[in-house]
Motif scaffolding. Sequence first.
Motif, PDB file in Angstrom:
ATOM      1  N   LEU A  96     -44.251  37.176 -79.578  1.00  0.00           N
ATOM      2  CA  LEU A  96     -45.046  36.694 -78.353  1.00  0.00           C
ATOM      3  C   LEU A  96     -44.192  37.394 -77.213  1.00  0.00           C
ATOM      4  O   LEU A  96     -43.125  36.791 -76.976  1.00  0.00           O
ATOM      5  N   THR A  97     -44.788  38.199 -76.476  1.00  0.00           N
ATOM      6  CA  THR A  97     -44.024  38.839 -75.389  1.00  0.00           C
ATOM      7  C   THR A  97     -44.895  38.875 -73.999  1.00  0.00           C
ATOM      8  O   THR A  97     -46.098  38.727 -73.926  1.00  0.00           O
ATOM      9  N   ALA A  98     -44.262  38.182 -73.076  1.00  0.00           N
ATOM     10  CA  ALA A  98     -44.936  37.890 -71.783  1.00  0.00           C
ATOM     11  C   ALA A  98     -44.502  38.954 -70.719  1.00  0.00           C
ATOM     12  O   ALA A  98     -43.297  39.318 -70.398  1.00  0.00           O
ATOM     13  N   ASP A  99     -45.364  39.417 -69.914  1.00  0.00           N
ATOM     14  CA  ASP A  99     -45.359  40.144 -68.765  1.00  0.00           C
ATOM     15  C   ASP A  99     -46.342  39.890 -67.643  1.00  0.00           C
ATOM     16  O   ASP A  99     -47.212  39.241 -68.063  1.00  0.00           O
ATOM     17  N   LEU A 100     -45.877  40.268 -66.423  1.00  0.00           N
ATOM     18  CA  LEU A 100     -46.836  39.842 -65.399  1.00  0.00           C
ATOM     19  C   LEU A 100     -47.915  40.963 -65.484  1.00  0.00           C
ATOM     20  O   LEU A 100     -49.204  40.587 -65.258  1.00  0.00           O
ATOM     21  N   ALA A 101     -47.763  42.172 -65.933  1.00  0.00           N
ATOM     22  CA  ALA A 101     -48.893  43.161 -66.273  1.00  0.00           C
ATOM     23  C   ALA A 101     -48.475  44.233 -67.464  1.00  0.00           C
ATOM     24  O   ALA A 101     -47.394  44.255 -67.772  1.00  0.00           O
ATOM     25  N   THR A 102     -49.323  44.972 -67.852  1.00  0.00           N
ATOM     26  CA  THR A 102     -49.354  46.117 -68.926  1.00  0.00           C
ATOM     27  C   THR A 102     -49.096  45.378 -70.326  1.00  0.00           C
ATOM     28  O   THR A 102     -48.416  44.164 -70.273  1.00  0.00           O
ATOM     29  N   LYS A 145     -48.287  39.291 -80.027  1.00  0.00           N
ATOM     30  CA  LYS A 145     -49.168  38.971 -79.146  1.00  0.00           C
ATOM     31  C   LYS A 145     -48.615  39.003 -77.694  1.00  0.00           C
ATOM     32  O   LYS A 145     -47.502  38.921 -77.498  1.00  0.00           O
ATOM     33  N   GLN A 146     -49.390  39.773 -76.924  1.00  0.00           N
ATOM     34  CA  GLN A 146     -49.172  39.979 -75.507  1.00  0.00           C
ATOM     35  C   GLN A 146     -49.607  39.058 -74.489  1.00  0.00           C
ATOM     36  O   GLN A 146     -50.756  38.582 -74.852  1.00  0.00           O
ATOM     37  N   VAL A 147     -48.980  38.299 -73.606  1.00  0.00           N
ATOM     38  CA  VAL A 147     -49.407  37.242 -72.791  1.00  0.00           C
ATOM     39  C   VAL A 147     -49.266  37.762 -71.312  1.00  0.00           C
ATOM     40  O   VAL A 147     -48.109  38.177 -71.161  1.00  0.00           O
ATOM     41  N   LEU A 148     -50.220  38.150 -70.704  1.00  0.00           N
ATOM     42  CA  LEU A 148     -50.096  38.658 -69.423  1.00  0.00           C
ATOM     43  C   LEU A 148     -50.189  37.216 -68.415  1.00  0.00           C
ATOM     44  O   LEU A 148     -51.319  36.582 -68.294  1.00  0.00           O
ATOM     45  N   THR A 149     -49.063  37.410 -67.616  1.00  0.00           N
ATOM     46  CA  THR A 149     -48.994  35.908 -66.617  1.00  0.00           C
ATOM     47  C   THR A 149     -49.865  36.050 -65.475  1.00  0.00           C
ATOM     48  O   THR A 149     -49.768  34.956 -64.694  1.00  0.00           O
ATOM     49  N   ASP A 150     -50.391  37.110 -65.105  1.00  0.00           N
ATOM     50  CA  ASP A 150     -51.081  37.355 -63.775  1.00  0.00           C
ATOM     51  C   ASP A 150     -50.401  36.816 -62.782  1.00  0.00           C
ATOM     52  O   ASP A 150     -50.669  36.112 -61.607  1.00  0.00           O
ATOM     53  N   VAL A 177     -39.838  34.794 -78.780  1.00  0.00           N
ATOM     54  CA  VAL A 177     -40.752  34.843 -77.622  1.00  0.00           C
ATOM     55  C   VAL A 177     -40.180  35.681 -76.484  1.00  0.00           C
ATOM     56  O   VAL A 177     -38.619  35.343 -76.365  1.00  0.00           O
ATOM     57  N   GLU A 178     -40.488  36.840 -76.289  1.00  0.00           N
ATOM     58  CA  GLU A 178     -39.620  37.674 -75.041  1.00  0.00           C
ATOM     59  C   GLU A 178     -40.338  37.281 -73.874  1.00  0.00           C
ATOM     60  O   GLU A 178     -41.507  37.347 -73.325  1.00  0.00           O
ATOM     61  N   ASN A 179     -39.584  36.276 -73.031  1.00  0.00           N
ATOM     62  CA  ASN A 179     -40.005  35.740 -71.741  1.00  0.00           C
ATOM     63  C   ASN A 179     -39.941  36.802 -70.681  1.00  0.00           C
ATOM     64  O   ASN A 179     -39.704  37.969 -70.929  1.00  0.00           O
ATOM     65  N   VAL A 180     -40.619  36.404 -69.795  1.00  0.00           N
ATOM     66  CA  VAL A 180     -40.924  37.525 -68.546  1.00  0.00           C
ATOM     67  C   VAL A 180     -39.348  37.586 -68.168  1.00  0.00           C
ATOM     68  O   VAL A 180     -38.503  37.008 -67.915  1.00  0.00           O
ATOM     69  N   GLY A 181     -39.305  39.042 -67.776  1.00  0.00           N
ATOM     70  CA  GLY A 181     -37.999  39.564 -67.678  1.00  0.00           C
ATOM     71  C   GLY A 181     -37.684  39.088 -65.994  1.00  0.00           C
ATOM     72  O   GLY A 181     -37.952  39.401 -64.818  1.00  0.00           O
TER      73      GLY A 181
END
Length: 256
Positions: free
Chosen positions: A65-71, A86-91, A118-122
């Motif tokens: 599961l990878t998280a990013d603000l966008a894309t 799974k991609q999670v967009l954190t808005d 889990v690839e957390n937000v950079g």
Amino acid sequence: MCRVVDLQQAVLAKNDASAHTLRAEMTARGTAVVNILSSPGSGKTALLERELLLARERSVPVAALTADLATENDAARLARSRVPVKQVLTDGLCHLEAAMLGGHLDGWLPDDTRLLFVENVGNLVCPASYDLGETLRVVLASVTEGEDKPLKYPTAFGLAHLVVVTKTDIAEAVEFDEAAFRSHVEQVNPGVEVVLTSARRGQGVGTLLDRALAAADGAPLHEPVMARRTDAPHHSPTHTHTHTHSHAGATAHTHP
């Protein structure tokens, strides 16, 4: 008389409760969670892709599961490994939280998953304060970021079970001082293992997978000194993170 309410501690306490529940659920189903933290551009997606490919070659049931603000760029790259992604967009939220993670796993994570990466937000600030119910916490730093990174972000490095250096194939070109980096890591997290990697050349590839599998099998983990100084398993009492953003609108996309 005014009553002072510590919102930071209230937010973290709520997250800790969610993390405790999620950790128990993941343990019961036999899944180990690996929380990967780093700055943007550290190379964690490239390394994780190599680790996922290796896991698939070894027939280890893994998911990411990878998280990013966008894309959805990172999920598209990881999906090339042909494991569940799974991609999670954190808005706009600068980190994942335990309740958010648990919500995205429900109904998606395959029952036989042995390891969930889990690839957390950079970001090396906000994510450091949030326990995700992980089994293993890993912090990455590339050779381009400077040897003093651990001193600048002592909470992130100080709470790690494993520290990974990336992009070592260009270490000489950027004059990376490995001894200085190791010394700075030792100052904030005495005794933690430091692994050198290059996703491009294959150096150290497989070490993260091996350490994660060992943790899943119950091998003793390095105990960060910073974690011993507080009641919460992953919180530093000196950290001053105060974000209270709502994340109700966070979206997720699954890649087959």
